[in-house]
Scaffold this motif. Structure first.
Motif, PDB file in Angstrom:
ATOM      1  N   CYS A 114      15.903 -24.906 -82.544  1.00 29.85           N
ATOM      2  CA  CYS A 114      15.692 -23.874 -83.572  1.00 29.85           C
ATOM      3  C   CYS A 114      15.608 -24.469 -84.978  1.00 29.85           C
ATOM      4  O   CYS A 114      15.797 -23.751 -85.976  1.00 29.85           O
ATOM      5  N   VAL A 115      15.294 -25.762 -85.090  1.00 34.50           N
ATOM      6  CA  VAL A 115      15.127 -26.389 -86.397  1.00 34.50           C
ATOM      7  C   VAL A 115      13.687 -26.173 -86.847  1.00 34.50           C
ATOM      8  O   VAL A 115      12.747 -26.409 -86.085  1.00 34.50           O
ATOM      9  N   VAL A 116      13.499 -25.758 -88.095  1.00 34.41           N
ATOM     10  CA  VAL A 116      12.177 -25.491 -88.633  1.00 34.41           C
ATOM     11  C   VAL A 116      11.424 -26.809 -88.820  1.00 34.41           C
ATOM     12  O   VAL A 116      11.898 -27.707 -89.522  1.00 34.41           O
ATOM     13  N   GLN A 117      10.226 -26.924 -88.179  1.00 36.49           N
ATOM     14  CA  GLN A 117       9.433 -28.141 -88.267  1.00 36.49           C
ATOM     15  C   GLN A 117       8.242 -28.009 -89.225  1.00 36.49           C
ATOM     16  O   GLN A 117       7.772 -29.002 -89.775  1.00 36.49           O
ATOM     17  N   TYR A 118       7.779 -26.763 -89.393  1.00 42.27           N
ATOM     18  CA  TYR A 118       6.579 -26.584 -90.206  1.00 42.27           C
ATOM     19  C   TYR A 118       6.498 -25.130 -90.631  1.00 42.27           C
ATOM     20  O   TYR A 118       6.874 -24.220 -89.885  1.00 42.27           O
ATOM     21  N   ILE A 119       6.009 -24.919 -91.869  1.00 36.43           N
ATOM     22  CA  ILE A 119       5.814 -23.568 -92.388  1.00 36.43           C
ATOM     23  C   ILE A 119       4.420 -23.495 -92.991  1.00 36.43           C
ATOM     24  O   ILE A 119       3.968 -24.433 -93.650  1.00 36.43           O
ATOM     25  N   TYR A 120       3.754 -22.402 -92.757  1.00 34.52           N
ATOM     26  CA  TYR A 120       2.467 -22.165 -93.398  1.00 34.52           C
ATOM     27  C   TYR A 120       2.523 -20.818 -94.115  1.00 34.52           C
ATOM     28  O   TYR A 120       2.959 -19.827 -93.516  1.00 34.52           O
ATOM     29  N   PRO A 121       2.122 -20.717 -95.384  1.00 38.32           N
ATOM     30  CA  PRO A 121       1.601 -21.790 -96.228  1.00 38.32           C
ATOM     31  C   PRO A 121       2.677 -22.836 -96.550  1.00 38.32           C
ATOM     32  O   PRO A 121       3.867 -22.497 -96.674  1.00 38.32           O
ATOM     33  N   GLU A 122       2.243 -24.090 -96.707  1.00 40.57           N
ATOM     34  CA  GLU A 122       3.187 -25.185 -96.891  1.00 40.57           C
ATOM     35  C   GLU A 122       3.873 -25.148 -98.247  1.00 40.57           C
ATOM     36  O   GLU A 122       4.951 -25.710 -98.410  1.00 40.57           O
ATOM     37  N   ASP A 123       3.287 -24.491 -99.223  1.00 41.53           N
ATOM     38  CA  ASP A 123       3.865 -24.493-100.564  1.00 41.53           C
ATOM     39  C   ASP A 123       4.798 -23.309-100.791  1.00 41.53           C
ATOM     40  O   ASP A 123       5.193 -23.026-101.906  1.00 41.53           O
ATOM     41  N   GLY A 124       5.134 -22.577 -99.763  1.00 39.73           N
ATOM     42  CA  GLY A 124       5.996 -21.417 -99.938  1.00 39.73           C
ATOM     43  C   GLY A 124       7.127 -21.380 -98.951  1.00 39.73           C
ATOM     44  O   GLY A 124       7.241 -22.234 -98.076  1.00 39.73           O
ATOM     45  N   ARG A 125       7.997 -20.437 -99.125  1.00 40.65           N
ATOM     46  CA  ARG A 125       9.109 -20.224 -98.208  1.00 40.65           C
ATOM     47  C   ARG A 125       8.837 -18.962 -97.409  1.00 40.65           C
ATOM     48  O   ARG A 125       8.197 -18.043 -97.881  1.00 40.65           O
ATOM     49  N   ARG A 126       9.293 -18.934 -96.202  1.00 32.81           N
ATOM     50  CA  ARG A 126       9.086 -17.761 -95.360  1.00 32.81           C
ATOM     51  C   ARG A 126      10.431 -17.224 -94.935  1.00 32.81           C
ATOM     52  O   ARG A 126      11.206 -17.921 -94.270  1.00 32.81           O
ATOM     53  N   ASP A 127      10.674 -15.998 -95.317  1.00 29.84           N
ATOM     54  CA  ASP A 127      11.921 -15.317 -94.953  1.00 29.84           C
ATOM     55  C   ASP A 127      13.154 -16.128 -95.362  1.00 29.84           C
ATOM     56  O   ASP A 127      14.171 -16.151 -94.680  1.00 29.84           O
ATOM     57  N   GLY A 128      12.997 -16.886 -96.460  1.00 31.48           N
ATOM     58  CA  GLY A 128      14.143 -17.617 -96.979  1.00 31.48           C
ATOM     59  C   GLY A 128      14.495 -18.868 -96.209  1.00 31.48           C
ATOM     60  O   GLY A 128      15.625 -19.372 -96.328  1.00 31.48           O
ATOM     61  N   ILE A 129      13.557 -19.441 -95.431  1.00 30.49           N
ATOM     62  CA  ILE A 129      13.843 -20.653 -94.666  1.00 30.49           C
ATOM     63  C   ILE A 129      12.932 -21.763 -95.131  1.00 30.49           C
ATOM     64  O   ILE A 129      11.837 -21.514 -95.655  1.00 30.49           O
ATOM     65  N   VAL A 175      18.090 -25.011 -89.901  1.00 32.87           N
ATOM     66  CA  VAL A 175      18.344 -24.446 -88.571  1.00 32.87           C
ATOM     67  C   VAL A 175      18.246 -22.931 -88.715  1.00 32.87           C
ATOM     68  O   VAL A 175      18.987 -22.327 -89.497  1.00 32.87           O
ATOM     69  N   PHE A 176      17.322 -22.357 -87.957  1.00 35.05           N
ATOM     70  CA  PHE A 176      17.061 -20.933 -88.108  1.00 35.05           C
ATOM     71  C   PHE A 176      18.152 -20.122 -87.404  1.00 35.05           C
ATOM     72  O   PHE A 176      18.471 -20.355 -86.239  1.00 35.05           O
ATOM     73  N   CYS A 177      18.713 -19.204 -88.180  1.00 39.14           N
ATOM     74  CA  CYS A 177      19.720 -18.293 -87.608  1.00 39.14           C
ATOM     75  C   CYS A 177      19.000 -17.038 -87.122  1.00 39.14           C
ATOM     76  O   CYS A 177      18.419 -16.314 -87.922  1.00 39.14           O
ATOM     77  N   ASP A 178      19.029 -16.833 -85.855  1.00 37.76           N
ATOM     78  CA  ASP A 178      18.258 -15.748 -85.227  1.00 37.76           C
ATOM     79  C   ASP A 178      19.193 -14.628 -84.815  1.00 37.76           C
ATOM     80  O   ASP A 178      19.760 -14.644 -83.724  1.00 37.76           O
ATOM     81  N   PRO A 179      19.370 -13.619 -85.688  1.00 41.94           N
ATOM     82  CA  PRO A 179      20.312 -12.536 -85.346  1.00 41.94           C
ATOM     83  C   PRO A 179      19.832 -11.675 -84.184  1.00 41.94           C
ATOM     84  O   PRO A 179      20.625 -11.067 -83.485  1.00 41.94           O
ATOM     85  N   THR A 180      18.528 -11.625 -83.948  1.00 38.23           N
ATOM     86  CA  THR A 180      18.009 -10.776 -82.861  1.00 38.23           C
ATOM     87  C   THR A 180      18.036 -11.479 -81.510  1.00 38.23           C
ATOM     88  O   THR A 180      17.939 -10.843 -80.458  1.00 38.23           O
ATOM     89  N   ASP A 189      15.615 -17.482 -79.352  1.00 40.02           N
ATOM     90  CA  ASP A 189      16.362 -18.149 -78.291  1.00 40.02           C
ATOM     91  C   ASP A 189      15.826 -17.717 -76.915  1.00 40.02           C
ATOM     92  O   ASP A 189      15.726 -18.530 -75.989  1.00 40.02           O
ATOM     93  N   GLU A 190      15.473 -16.445 -76.791  1.00 37.51           N
ATOM     94  CA  GLU A 190      14.935 -15.951 -75.513  1.00 37.51           C
ATOM     95  C   GLU A 190      13.609 -16.611 -75.188  1.00 37.51           C
ATOM     96  O   GLU A 190      13.349 -16.983 -74.037  1.00 37.51           O
ATOM     97  N   VAL A 191      12.736 -16.784 -76.190  1.00 35.04           N
ATOM     98  CA  VAL A 191      11.443 -17.436 -75.964  1.00 35.04           C
ATOM     99  C   VAL A 191      11.653 -18.881 -75.526  1.00 35.04           C
ATOM    100  O   VAL A 191      11.003 -19.372 -74.595  1.00 35.04           O
ATOM    101  N   LEU A 192      12.574 -19.601 -76.198  1.00 35.59           N
ATOM    102  CA  LEU A 192      12.799 -21.009 -75.871  1.00 35.59           C
ATOM    103  C   LEU A 192      13.379 -21.188 -74.477  1.00 35.59           C
ATOM    104  O   LEU A 192      13.140 -22.197 -73.814  1.00 35.59           O
ATOM    105  N   LYS A 193      14.122 -20.199 -74.001  1.00 41.06           N
ATOM    106  CA  LYS A 193      14.740 -20.316 -72.685  1.00 41.06           C
ATOM    107  C   LYS A 193      13.842 -19.818 -71.550  1.00 41.06           C
ATOM    108  O   LYS A 193      13.841 -20.386 -70.464  1.00 41.06           O
TER     109      LYS A 193
END
Length: 579
Positions: free
Chosen positions: A33-48, A53-58, A62-66
């Motif tokens: 769950c570590v962020v490897q890439y964001i697009y657009p590269e010059d901005g932040r997305r949802d504060g990450i 390490v992305f905190c996934d409250p929903t 984690d369900e997709v990765l498993k």
């Protein structure tokens, strides 16, 4: 997720972004769950940021990765007052899940989207990356929550097998042949993309038309060189249904035009009075029949007929009765002709029949017999003030020895005109016979026995007598003797020497005297033989005819009898000219 995999993923996501042509925001996570890439590269997305390490409250990431599922997601943007719609899809490397891609796009309220935005968003609902060498297959874009995306992708072949199960049964074979990776690569050497259209099952709406597109991902530094393919799905159901409807409507129009053309062609080749083919139809179909017969090594049978006495019927009974006589002959020819024969009316009272037959076929003789018998049957049962009769001839030739049909028709015509000529001569002979019959029996008209199996002889002789006489055809001696022994009164006994042979003379001697000369006895010879002629008169025959009939046929006994008894001066003068 390796650096090489991340690099490839960035390149693919850039291509996907250009393909879907709408504002898409991406975040790439590894398996931890570590962020490897964001697009657009010059901005932040949802504060990450990258490295967080992305905190996934929903718990959806984690369900997709498993599980490997693709999850449709809604992302509330509370600060901006709107909600984004997106998906979380797994990323595979060497057949295993190595991370996930989260995508989001605006807006969720589709009623607020412009027609262009809706059209753009619906271009592709699923895009996968396929590694040409390893066959690894990873989803990189997915925007349709209505479909259940296959989970646990384990390579291109496995994924294609799963997709195949969702394809309509009628499209599965074509889909399977198209989806061979080697075949796809071979096509992509000449084309940047290849595609196939098929119907796939949708759990909500049933089968829908889908377009599957493969596009090569070329290396920027080496155009034409590629190691990745984009495997893209697009819903084309509405467009395809419209195309099918247009095709169906066009096909209906085409079929209607074909029917109209066929009807026009049929009408142009059909005789209006008899519903037989006309001369044009005979020419058109006759050429095809001859070509077919030549290819198959068959024979061509040509039968021509001419209605006798049409002018007399028109002059005495009217043209309406003449048309009825033409239709009678047409019906008799149609019934007598072999199956699949071409039956045509080629002139006012002229008819032609064409048929493709095998060698040594009995059809020519059988048709001749049926035609003669049908006319005799019609005349026996008809109340018309005239008799139906026709002159005819036929030719039977091997097709590959014919240049065209005219050759065969001309030979049949010659035989028909020979028969017509014989009829004309017999017509001059008929008054003699009828006069002698009247002298012996008064005005009574009795039976006429014709002992001959030859259809032409039967028709020629029976045509001499009007409807008052009972024409009886005998097929042999026993049948003739049976008729003679009966109570039926006789006017004429006609014997064909080809059938009675020498026993016929004895037959005449034994029976002619018993009739006490009330009935005429006439013998038919094929050639003029003085010995037989003399013998026939000695045994009691009243006259002898020689076939083919000629101008000298009346020089025998009947001519003498006629001159003794006829009182009509004009007829006597006509007879003198003939004899």
């Amino acid at each position: 997720m390796t650096k090489e995999k991340l690099k490839q993923l960035k390149e693919i996501l850039e291509i996907v972004r250009r393909l879907v042509t709408i504002d898409v925001y991406y975040a790439v996570f590894n398996k931890d769950c570590v962020v490897q890439y964001i697009y657009p590269e010059d901005g932040r997305r949802d504060g990450i940021c990258v490295g967080d390490v992305f905190c996934d409250p929903t718990g959806k990431l984690d369900e997709v990765l498993k599980t490997g599922k693709c999850i449709h997601n809604y992302l509330p943007m509370e600060k901006h007052g709107f909600t984004m719609e997106g998906n979380i899809i797994p990323v595979y490397e060497n057949g295993n899940i190595c991370g996930a891609v989260s995508s989001a796009y605006l807006p969720v309220n589709r009623q607020q989207m412009t027609a262009r935005e809706l059209a753009i968003q619906s271009v592709y609902y699923l895009i996968l990356s396929v590694d040409v060498k390893s066959g690894d297959c990873s989803p990189v874009y997915y925007n349709d929550g209505g479909r259940q995306f296959p989970s646990n992708i384990q390579g291109f072949d496995v994924f294609s097998a799963k997709v195949l199960k969702e394809v309509h049964p009628e499209d599965q074979q074509e889909f399977y042949q198209f989806m061979q990776l080697e075949q796809i690569q071979r096509r992509l050497r000449e084309n940047r993309s290849v595609m196939i259209e098929c119907r796939m099952k949708n759990p909500v709406t049933g089968f829908r038309w889908i377009e599957l597109v493969f596009r090569r991902v070329e290396e920027p530094e080496h155009p034409g060189v590629y190691e990745k393919l984009l495997y893209m799905f697009r819903d084309i159901h509405e467009r395809k249904i419209k195309e099918i409807r247009v095709l169906e409507e066009n096909q209906k129009l085409i079929e209607q035009l074909k029917d109209n053309n066929s009807n026009l062609l049929r009408q142009s080749m059909t005789d209006e009075l008899t519903k037989l083919y006309n001369r044009k139809g005979l020419a058109y179909l006759g050429v095809k029949l001859l070509e077919k017969a030549k290819k198959k090594g068959q024979y061509v049978y040509t039968f021509v007929a001419d209605l006798n006495g049409l002018k007399h019927i028109n002059d005495t009974c009217g043209h309406k009765e003449g048309d009825e006589a033409i239709k009678v002959i047409a019906d008799q020819l149609r019934a007598a002709a072999p199956e699949f024969a071409i039956v045509a009316r080629t002139g006012g009272d002229e008819f032609t029949v064409l048929a493709e037959l095998e060698e040594e076929s009995p059809v020519p003789e059988e048709m001749e017999q049926r035609f003669v018998d049908s006319m005799s049957e019609f005349n026996r049962n008809s109340s018309l003030p005239y008799r139906i009769a026709a002159s005819f001839g036929w030719e039977y030739r091997q097709a590959d020895q014919m240049e065209d049909l005219d050759e065969c028709v001309s030979h049949a015509d010659r035989k028909m005109y020979e028969m017509k000529s014989r009829r004309e001569i017999l017509g001059n002979y008929a008054p003699m016979i009828r006069s002698e019959i009247s002298r012996r029996a008064g005005s009574a008209k009795h039976a006429v026995i014709i002992w001959s199996r030859n259809p032409m002889v039967r028709q020629e002789v029976s045509a001499l007598f009007d409807e008052g006489y009972q024409i009886v055809f005998a097929d042999g001696r026993e049948e003739t003797e049976k008729i003679l022994k009966g109570k039926r009164e006789l006017s004429l006994v006609f014997l064909d020497y080809d059938e009675v042979k020498d026993t016929g003379m004895k037959f005449i001697r034994e029976n002619a005297q018993k009739q006490k000369k009330k009935a005429l006895w006439i013998l038919l010879l094929k050639t003029e033989q003085p010995r037989l002629i003399s013998e026939a008169f000695e045994t009691g025959a009243d006259d002898v005819l020689v076939r083919p009939y000629n101008t000298e046929l009346n020089r025998y006994h009947m001519g003498k009898l006629f001159r003794m008894h006829v009182e009509n001066q004009n007829l006597s003068e006509m007879l003198e000219e003939k004899l």
